[in-house]
Design an enzyme around this catalytic site. Structure first.
Site, PDB file in Angstrom:
ATOM      1  N   ASP A 229       0.781  -1.188   0.192  1.00 23.33           N
ATOM      2  CA  ASP A 229      -0.228  -0.153   0.141  1.00 23.33           C
ATOM      3  C   ASP A 229       0.950   1.310   0.056  1.00 23.33           C
ATOM      4  OD1 ASP A 229      -2.207   1.486  -0.058  1.00 23.33           O
ATOM      5  OD2 ASP A 229      -2.543   1.278   2.069  1.00 23.33           O
TER       6      ASP A 229
ATOM      7  N   HIS B   7      -3.766  13.884   0.691  1.00 25.18           N
ATOM      8  CA  HIS B   7      -3.966  13.119   1.840  1.00 25.18           C
ATOM      9  C   HIS B   7      -2.791  13.037   2.735  1.00 25.18           C
ATOM     10  CE1 HIS B   7      -5.071   9.262   4.416  1.00 25.18           C
ATOM     11  NE2 HIS B   7      -3.884   8.979   3.811  1.00 25.18           N
TER      12      HIS B   7
ATOM     13  N   GLU C  81     -10.256   4.031   3.686  1.00 23.86           N
ATOM     14  CA  GLU C  81      -9.488   4.535   2.910  1.00 23.86           C
ATOM     15  C   GLU C  81      -9.813   4.206   1.423  1.00 23.86           C
ATOM     16  OE1 GLU C  81      -5.312   4.022   4.033  1.00 23.86           O
ATOM     17  OE2 GLU C  81      -5.549   5.605   5.287  1.00 23.86           O
TER      18      GLU C  81
ATOM     19  N   GLU D  82      -9.349   3.999  -2.259  1.00 26.66           N
ATOM     20  CA  GLU D  82      -7.920   3.666  -2.787  1.00 26.66           C
ATOM     21  C   GLU D  82      -8.353   3.041  -4.378  1.00 26.66           C
ATOM     22  OE1 GLU D  82      -4.567   2.246  -0.827  1.00 26.66           O
ATOM     23  OE2 GLU D  82      -5.467   3.164   1.226  1.00 26.66           O
TER      24      GLU D  82
ATOM     25  N   ASP E  88      -9.111   0.373   2.220  1.00 26.54           N
ATOM     26  CA  ASP E  88      -8.284  -0.070   3.169  1.00 26.54           C
ATOM     27  C   ASP E  88      -8.639   0.324   4.603  1.00 26.54           C
ATOM     28  OD1 ASP E  88      -5.868  -0.827   4.525  1.00 26.54           O
ATOM     29  OD2 ASP E  88      -4.825   1.192   4.011  1.00 26.54           O
TER      30      ASP E  88
ATOM     31  N   ARG F 233      -7.953   3.987  13.278  1.00 24.33           N
ATOM     32  CA  ARG F 233      -7.025   5.135  13.378  1.00 24.33           C
ATOM     33  C   ARG F 233      -6.494   5.257  14.913  1.00 24.33           C
ATOM     34  NH1 ARG F 233      -5.986   6.184   8.318  1.00 24.33           N
ATOM     35  NH2 ARG F 233      -7.685   6.706   7.247  1.00 24.33           N
TER      36      ARG F 233
ATOM     37  N   GLN G   8      -3.731   2.548  15.020  1.00 23.88           N
ATOM     38  CA  GLN G   8      -2.648   3.113  14.019  1.00 23.88           C
ATOM     39  C   GLN G   8      -1.804   3.842  14.745  1.00 23.88           C
ATOM     40  OE1 GLN G   8      -4.290   4.654  10.426  1.00 23.88           O
ATOM     41  NE2 GLN G   8      -1.996   5.036   9.488  1.00 23.88           N
TER      42      GLN G   8
ATOM     43  N   LYS H 129      -4.109  -1.740  10.225  1.00 27.79           N
ATOM     44  CA  LYS H 129      -4.623  -2.159   8.947  1.00 27.79           C
ATOM     45  C   LYS H 129      -4.890  -3.198   8.347  1.00 27.79           C
ATOM     46  CE  LYS H 129      -3.321   2.350   7.354  1.00 27.79           C
ATOM     47  NZ  LYS H 129      -4.125   3.171   6.411  1.00 27.79           N
TER      48      LYS H 129
ATOM     49  N   THR I  67      -8.663  -5.487   4.349  1.00 26.27           N
ATOM     50  CA  THR I  67      -8.845  -4.838   2.789  1.00 26.27           C
ATOM     51  C   THR I  67      -9.827  -5.250   1.897  1.00 26.27           C
ATOM     52  OG1 THR I  67      -6.342  -4.394   3.446  1.00 26.27           O
ATOM     53  CG2 THR I  67      -7.311  -3.859   1.354  1.00 26.27           C
TER      54      THR I  67
ATOM     55  N   GLU J 274      -9.983  12.557   7.393  1.00 24.43           N
ATOM     56  CA  GLU J 274      -9.746  13.951   6.955  1.00 24.43           C
ATOM     57  C   GLU J 274     -11.184  14.616   6.782  1.00 24.43           C
ATOM     58  OE1 GLU J 274      -7.288  13.427   3.350  1.00 24.43           O
ATOM     59  OE2 GLU J 274      -7.837  11.468   3.842  1.00 24.43           O
TER      60      GLU J 274
HETATM   61 MN    MN Z   1      -4.102   2.849   2.748  1.00 22.71          MN
END
Ligand code: MN
Length: 353
Positions: free
Chosen positions: A89, A96, A158, A160, A192, A196, A199, A212, A216, A315
Site C-alpha cells: 500500500d 492526503h 481509505e 484507494e 483499506d 486510526r 494505528q 490496517k 482490506t 480527513e
Molecule cells: Mn491505505
C-alpha cells in the site's frame, strides 16, 4: 452497471458448479469457460493473468465480439477475483499525506523530507484481502488512553485504487517504469479499512500494522488497463531520480465516490495523485525485489484539494467522527467521461465480546 466496452474480468460460479472466469457485460456475466474453453474454468484469474499482454489482448478481442452476441448469465455468485500474492500500500496523494501529517504531527512539517523523492509505501497483509460484500468486524487493539486493549473507536476507510500484477519478474532485476504494461493486468477498487486509534499508537517507528491488517476489501471485477482513460500526470517538483522518470501519460482519469449508508460523502479525483502507478511499480522493485502473479499494490488514500474530495473520514471530519457498527460503506468509480468502473462495499460488524 458496466457498459459493453469496459469488459472487466472476474471469477464466478452458479449453483454447485465449478468456479469460472467471466466478464461483466451490463447486468449480465459472460461465461468464458463456456465460450473459450476449459482454460477459463479456474478458481482465480491468476493463470490467465500470468500469460501476459499478448494473450490478454487476444482474449479481449474475442470478448469484444462475444459481448455483442453471446447469452449472458444473470444469477451468479462472485468470488475473490485473484489469489493475492503480496500486498503493498502506497501513500501517493499529496493532499492526503498533508492532511494526515497536520493531524498526527501538528508541530512539524506536514510532509516528511522523503515524500517528494519516492512513493512512500509499506507491505500489507495479503491474506486478509477480502471480496467486496464481506462483513468487516470492528478490530480490538491497544489504544490510548492507557494504553488499554479495547474495541477501536476510530474505525475508518481509505478510498484507494489498486493495481494487479499479471506477469512476475526475476529476483534481482528492477522493473523500469516503461515496462508497466508488460506486468500489470488491471485495476480494482480498494477499501483499506483503518483503525486510526490503533494505528496512531502502534505506528512509530515501523509503520502501519494491526491498525490496517484486519481487512482490506477489493471490488470483484478487475478492469483491464486498456479500459482506463489516461491523462498527463501532475508535474513533480523537485525532479525525481532517473529510475522514477516516466514517459507518456500515466495518470488514470477516474473519479471515485465514497458513500456511507447510501449517502455520498466524497468524490475523490484519482488523476491528480502525485505519484503514478508505473512509478509505484518501479519503486517497489528498484532494489531487485521480484514481482509475482497476483501481487496487489494500492495507491493509498485518494484525496483532492476540496473538503468533499477527501477519501477518508479522518480527513472529512478532521479526526472527530468515525464509523458506527452497522454502517455500510461503498466506494465506486467512473471514468472522466462517466463510464462505470465498479464498486467495493462492506458493512461494519460489532467488535467481538
Ligand atoms: Mn491505505
Amino acid at each position: 452497471m458496466f457498459d459493453r466496452t469496459t469488459l472487466p474480468y472476474g471469477v464466478f460460479s452458479t449453483g454447485d458448479g465449478p468456479t469460472r472466469i467471466g466478464v461483466a457485460v451490463e447486468d449480465g456475466v459472460l461465461d468464458l469457460a463456456a465460450h473459450l474453453g476449459p482454460a477459463f474454468e479456474r478458481p482465480s484469474l491468476n493463470s490467465f493473468m500470468a500469460e501476459g499482454p499478448q494473450r490478454w489482448a487476444e482474449v479481449r478481442e474475442q470478448v469484444r465480439g462475444l459481448a455483442q452476441t453471446a447469452d449472458l448469465l444473470h444469477d451468479v455468485t462472485l468470488h475473490l477475483p485473484f489469489e493475492v500474492a503480496d500486498y503493498v500500500d502506497f501513500y501517493a496523494s499529496e493532499q492526503h499525506a498533508t492532511n494526515l501529517g497536520r493531524m498526527f504531527r501538528p508541530d512539524g512539517d506536514a510532509l516528511l523530507p522523503n515524500w517528494k523523492h519516492l512513493p512512500v509505501g509499506y507491505h500489507g497483509r495479503a491474506g486478509t484481502v477480502v471480496l467486496s460484500g464481506t462483513d468487516v468486524v470492528r478490530p480490538c487493539g491497544l489504544t490510548l488512553p492507557g494504553p488499554e486493549h479495547r474495541a477501536s473507536a476510530k474505525l475508518d476507510v481509505e478510498v484507494e485504487v489498486g493495481f494487479v500484477v499479471g506477469v512476475g519478474s526475476e529476483l534481482g532485476k528492477p522493473v523500469p517504469t516503461g515496462d508497466f504494461a508488460d506486468h500489470v493486468f488491471g485495476m480494482v477498487l480498494v477499501n483499506d479499512w483503518s483503525a486510526r486509534d490503533i494505528q496512531s499508537f502502534e505506528y512509530v517507528p515501523l509503520g502501519p500494522f494491526l491498525g490496517k491488517s484486519f481487512a482490506t476489501s477489493i471490488s470483484p471485477w478487475v478492469v483491464p488497463l486498456d479500459a482506463l482513460d489516461r491523462v498527463p500526470a501532475p508535474v513533480q517538483d523537485p525532479p525525481v531520480s532517473s529510475y522514477l522518470e516516466v514517459d507518456g501519460d500515466w495518470a488514470f482519469d477516474l473519479t471515485l465516490s465514497l458513500q456511507r449508508n447510501g449517502t455520498e460523502v466524497s468524490r475523490p479525483p484519482f488523476a491528480g495523485m502525485y505519484w503514478t502507478a508505473p512509478q509505484m511499480l518501479a519503486h517497489m522493485t528498484a532494489n531487485g525485489a521480484s514481482l509475482r502473479t497476483g501481487d496487489l499494490f494500492a495507491s493509498g488514500t485518494v484525496s483532492g484539494d476540496e473538503v468533499d474530495q477527501r477519501g477518508s473520514f479522518i480527513e472529512l471530519t478532521w479526526n472527530t467522527e468515525f464509523l458506527a457498527d452497522g454502517d455500510v460503506v461503498t466506494i465506486s468509480a467512473t471514468t472522466g467521461s462517466g463510464r462505470y468502473l465498479g464498486e467495493v462495499t462492506g458493512r461494519v460488524l460489532p467488535a467481538p465480546q
